[in-house]
Design an enzyme around this catalytic site. Structure first.
Site, PDB file in Angstrom:
ATOM      1  N   THR A 141      -5.138   1.967  13.892  1.00  0.00           N
ATOM      2  CA  THR A 141      -4.780   2.363  12.063  1.00  0.00           C
ATOM      3  C   THR A 141      -5.786   1.859  11.502  1.00  0.00           C
ATOM      4  O   THR A 141      -5.908   2.219  10.665  1.00  0.00           O
ATOM      5  CB  THR A 141      -4.082   1.015  12.153  1.00  0.00           C
ATOM      6  OG1 THR A 141      -2.711   0.783  12.677  1.00  0.00           O
ATOM      7  CG2 THR A 141      -2.842   1.565  10.879  1.00  0.00           C
ATOM      8  N   HIS A 147      -2.046  10.986  12.093  1.00  0.00           N
ATOM      9  CA  HIS A 147      -0.848  10.556  11.991  1.00  0.00           C
ATOM     10  C   HIS A 147      -0.922  10.659  13.668  1.00  0.00           C
ATOM     11  O   HIS A 147      -0.989  11.684  14.092  1.00  0.00           O
ATOM     12  CB  HIS A 147       0.305  10.939  11.494  1.00  0.00           C
ATOM     13  CG  HIS A 147       1.316  10.063  11.810  1.00  0.00           C
ATOM     14  ND1 HIS A 147       1.399   8.557  11.613  1.00  0.00           N
ATOM     15  CD2 HIS A 147       2.257  10.719  12.664  1.00  0.00           C
ATOM     16  CE1 HIS A 147       2.636   9.310  11.838  1.00  0.00           C
ATOM     17  NE2 HIS A 147       3.320  10.028  13.020  1.00  0.00           N
ATOM     18  N   ARG A 166     -10.270   8.033  15.035  1.00  0.00           N
ATOM     19  CA  ARG A 166     -10.528   7.351  13.838  1.00  0.00           C
ATOM     20  C   ARG A 166     -11.900   5.997  14.375  1.00  0.00           C
ATOM     21  O   ARG A 166     -12.749   5.986  12.725  1.00  0.00           O
ATOM     22  CB  ARG A 166      -9.373   6.172  13.709  1.00  0.00           C
ATOM     23  CG  ARG A 166      -8.079   6.934  13.244  1.00  0.00           C
ATOM     24  CD  ARG A 166      -6.589   6.039  12.942  1.00  0.00           C
ATOM     25  NE  ARG A 166      -5.727   6.565  12.498  1.00  0.00           N
ATOM     26  CZ  ARG A 166      -4.050   5.561  12.823  1.00  0.00           C
ATOM     27  NH1 ARG A 166      -4.385   4.895  13.296  1.00  0.00           N
ATOM     28  NH2 ARG A 166      -3.243   6.718  11.874  1.00  0.00           N
ATOM     29  N   ASN A 211      -7.658   7.101   7.094  1.00  0.00           N
ATOM     30  CA  ASN A 211      -7.465   7.382   8.686  1.00  0.00           C
ATOM     31  C   ASN A 211      -7.390   8.745   9.527  1.00  0.00           C
ATOM     32  O   ASN A 211      -7.535   8.450  10.655  1.00  0.00           O
ATOM     33  CB  ASN A 211      -7.341   6.205   9.104  1.00  0.00           C
ATOM     34  CG  ASN A 211      -5.598   6.228   8.950  1.00  0.00           C
ATOM     35  OD1 ASN A 211      -5.052   6.849   8.484  1.00  0.00           O
ATOM     36  ND2 ASN A 211      -4.633   5.626   9.087  1.00  0.00           N
ATOM     37  N   ARG A 247      -1.299   8.399  20.764  1.00  0.00           N
ATOM     38  CA  ARG A 247      -2.049   7.238  19.997  1.00  0.00           C
ATOM     39  C   ARG A 247      -3.191   6.278  20.872  1.00  0.00           C
ATOM     40  O   ARG A 247      -4.463   5.987  20.174  1.00  0.00           O
ATOM     41  CB  ARG A 247      -0.711   6.083  20.279  1.00  0.00           C
ATOM     42  CG  ARG A 247       0.202   6.151  19.566  1.00  0.00           C
ATOM     43  CD  ARG A 247       0.451   5.983  18.097  1.00  0.00           C
ATOM     44  NE  ARG A 247       0.519   4.600  18.030  1.00  0.00           N
ATOM     45  CZ  ARG A 247       0.765   4.110  16.913  1.00  0.00           C
ATOM     46  NH1 ARG A 247       1.051   4.953  15.876  1.00  0.00           N
ATOM     47  NH2 ARG A 247       0.934   2.941  15.869  1.00  0.00           N
ATOM     48  N   PHE A 275       1.315  -1.755  -0.259  1.00  0.00           N
ATOM     49  CA  PHE A 275       0.081   0.022   0.257  1.00  0.00           C
ATOM     50  C   PHE A 275       0.805   1.015   0.085  1.00  0.00           C
ATOM     51  O   PHE A 275      -0.037   2.723   0.099  1.00  0.00           O
ATOM     52  CB  PHE A 275      -0.935  -0.346   1.029  1.00  0.00           C
ATOM     53  CG  PHE A 275      -0.301  -0.315   2.578  1.00  0.00           C
ATOM     54  CD1 PHE A 275      -0.413   1.181   3.467  1.00  0.00           C
ATOM     55  CD2 PHE A 275      -0.093  -1.309   3.035  1.00  0.00           C
ATOM     56  CE1 PHE A 275       1.037   1.391   4.784  1.00  0.00           C
ATOM     57  CE2 PHE A 275       0.516  -1.399   3.949  1.00  0.00           C
ATOM     58  CZ  PHE A 275       1.156  -0.386   4.995  1.00  0.00           C
TER      59      PHE A 275
HETATM   60  P1  IDP Z   1      -0.551   3.994  12.499  1.00  0.00           P
HETATM   61  O1  IDP Z   1      -0.455   5.470  11.605  1.00  0.00           O
HETATM   62  O2  IDP Z   1      -1.840   3.760  12.804  1.00  0.00           O
HETATM   63  O3  IDP Z   1       1.124   4.264  13.501  1.00  0.00           O
HETATM   64  P2  IDP Z   1       1.062   2.765  10.383  1.00  0.00           P
HETATM   65  O4  IDP Z   1       0.611   0.549   9.880  1.00  0.00           O
HETATM   66  O5  IDP Z   1       2.920   3.094  10.617  1.00  0.00           O
HETATM   67  O6  IDP Z   1       0.244   2.786  11.632  1.00  0.00           O
HETATM   68  O7  IDP Z   1       0.745   2.623   9.049  1.00  0.00           O
HETATM   69  C1  IDP Z   1       0.796   4.275   8.951  1.00  0.00           C
HETATM   70  C2  IDP Z   1      -0.150   4.567   7.592  1.00  0.00           C
HETATM   71  O8  IDP Z   1      -0.193   3.404   6.409  1.00  0.00           O
HETATM   72  C3  IDP Z   1      -1.806   3.835   8.427  1.00  0.00           C
HETATM   73  O9  IDP Z   1      -1.973   5.138   9.164  1.00  0.00           O
HETATM   74  C4  IDP Z   1      -2.435   4.005   7.200  1.00  0.00           C
HETATM   75  O10 IDP Z   1      -3.064   5.253   6.361  1.00  0.00           O
HETATM   76  C5  IDP Z   1      -2.008   3.551   5.789  1.00  0.00           C
HETATM   77  N1  IDP Z   1      -2.038   2.313   6.329  1.00  0.00           N
HETATM   78  C6  IDP Z   1      -1.159   0.770   7.310  1.00  0.00           C
HETATM   79  N2  IDP Z   1      -1.472  -0.043   7.153  1.00  0.00           N
HETATM   80  C7  IDP Z   1      -2.432  -0.554   5.763  1.00  0.00           C
HETATM   81  C8  IDP Z   1      -3.200  -0.827   4.505  1.00  0.00           C
HETATM   82  O11 IDP Z   1      -3.309  -2.416   5.225  1.00  0.00           O
HETATM   83  N3  IDP Z   1      -3.876  -0.350   3.482  1.00  0.00           N
HETATM   84  C9  IDP Z   1      -3.920   0.577   3.477  1.00  0.00           C
HETATM   85  N4  IDP Z   1      -3.235   1.641   4.184  1.00  0.00           N
HETATM   86  C10 IDP Z   1      -2.865   1.234   5.068  1.00  0.00           C
END
Ligand code: IDP
Length: 161
Positions: free
Chosen positions: A102, A126, A113, A123, A96, A68
């Site tokens: 996430t 960040h 979220r 979402n 968090r 992604f």
């Molecule tokens: P976080 O933002 O909750 O820390 P991370 O795993 O660091 O999550 O991922 C960063 C960002 O990447 C997420 O906030 C989300 O926007 C995107 N993301 C993570 N996993 C996926 C997925 O499976 N599909 C699409 N986007 C994703």
């Protein structure tokens, strides 16, 4: 109250919090900022910003092998974001929790979220996942002089100072 008492204690930390383009487009900026303000954390930096491609790629460099990743970078540069630095004891983990999981379908109601989003790729917000990453991200998104060195005068009513 003497100003020397209004210093955040040594356990304090900083988190990089960003309202993503969907949060800005959907008019959620005020609501999201309000949640961190009400909690009692201190706002140390704030700007509306159009993210360049290379910064988005650097910010998410740990995810560059994920399928992604291209869509994620495209999402982050798709419109203005709101960049923030929030400070206070335990702010990274607390933010968090305020933000939620996430995948917004796994995020508890009452979290940002959980209240405002459905899919991971939209979402809304960040938040840094560790104090070290918080400092890394602040250095990435803010230039010297963009952060304001101040302490809210209400601090003794929020922290036991
Ligand atoms: P976080 O933002 O909750 O820390 P991370 O795993 O660091 O999550 O991922 C960063 C960002 O990447 C997420 O906030 C989300 O926007 C995107 N993301 C993570 N996993 C996926 C997925 O499976 N599909 C699409 N986007 C994703």
């Amino acid at each position: 109250i003497s100003s020397s008492r209004l210093t955040v204690n040594a356990a304090s930390e900083r988190s990089y919090i960003m309202i993503k383009p969907d949060g800005v487009q959907r008019g959620l900026v005020g609501d999201i900022i309000s949640r961190f303000e009400r909690k009692g954390f201190a706002l140390k930096g704030l700007k509306l910003f159009q993210t360049p491609q290379d910064l988005a790629e650097e910010h998410y460099s740990e995810l560059k092998e994920r399928p992604f990743f291209p869509a994620l970078v495209k999402y982050i540069v798709s419109g203005p974001v709101v960049c923030m630095v929030w400070e206070g004891p335990g702010v990274v983990a607390s933010a968090r929790k305020l933000i939620g999981a996430t995948n917004p379908l796994n995020a508890e109601p009452g979290t940002i979220r959980g209240d405002f989003a459905i899919v991971s790729g939209r979402n809304v917000v960040h938040g840094s996942d560790s104090p070290a990453n918080g400092e890394r991200e602040i250095a990435l998104w803010f230039k010297e002089g963009e952060l304001v060195d101040w302490e809210p005068t209400v601090l003794p009513w929020v922290l036991e100072l």
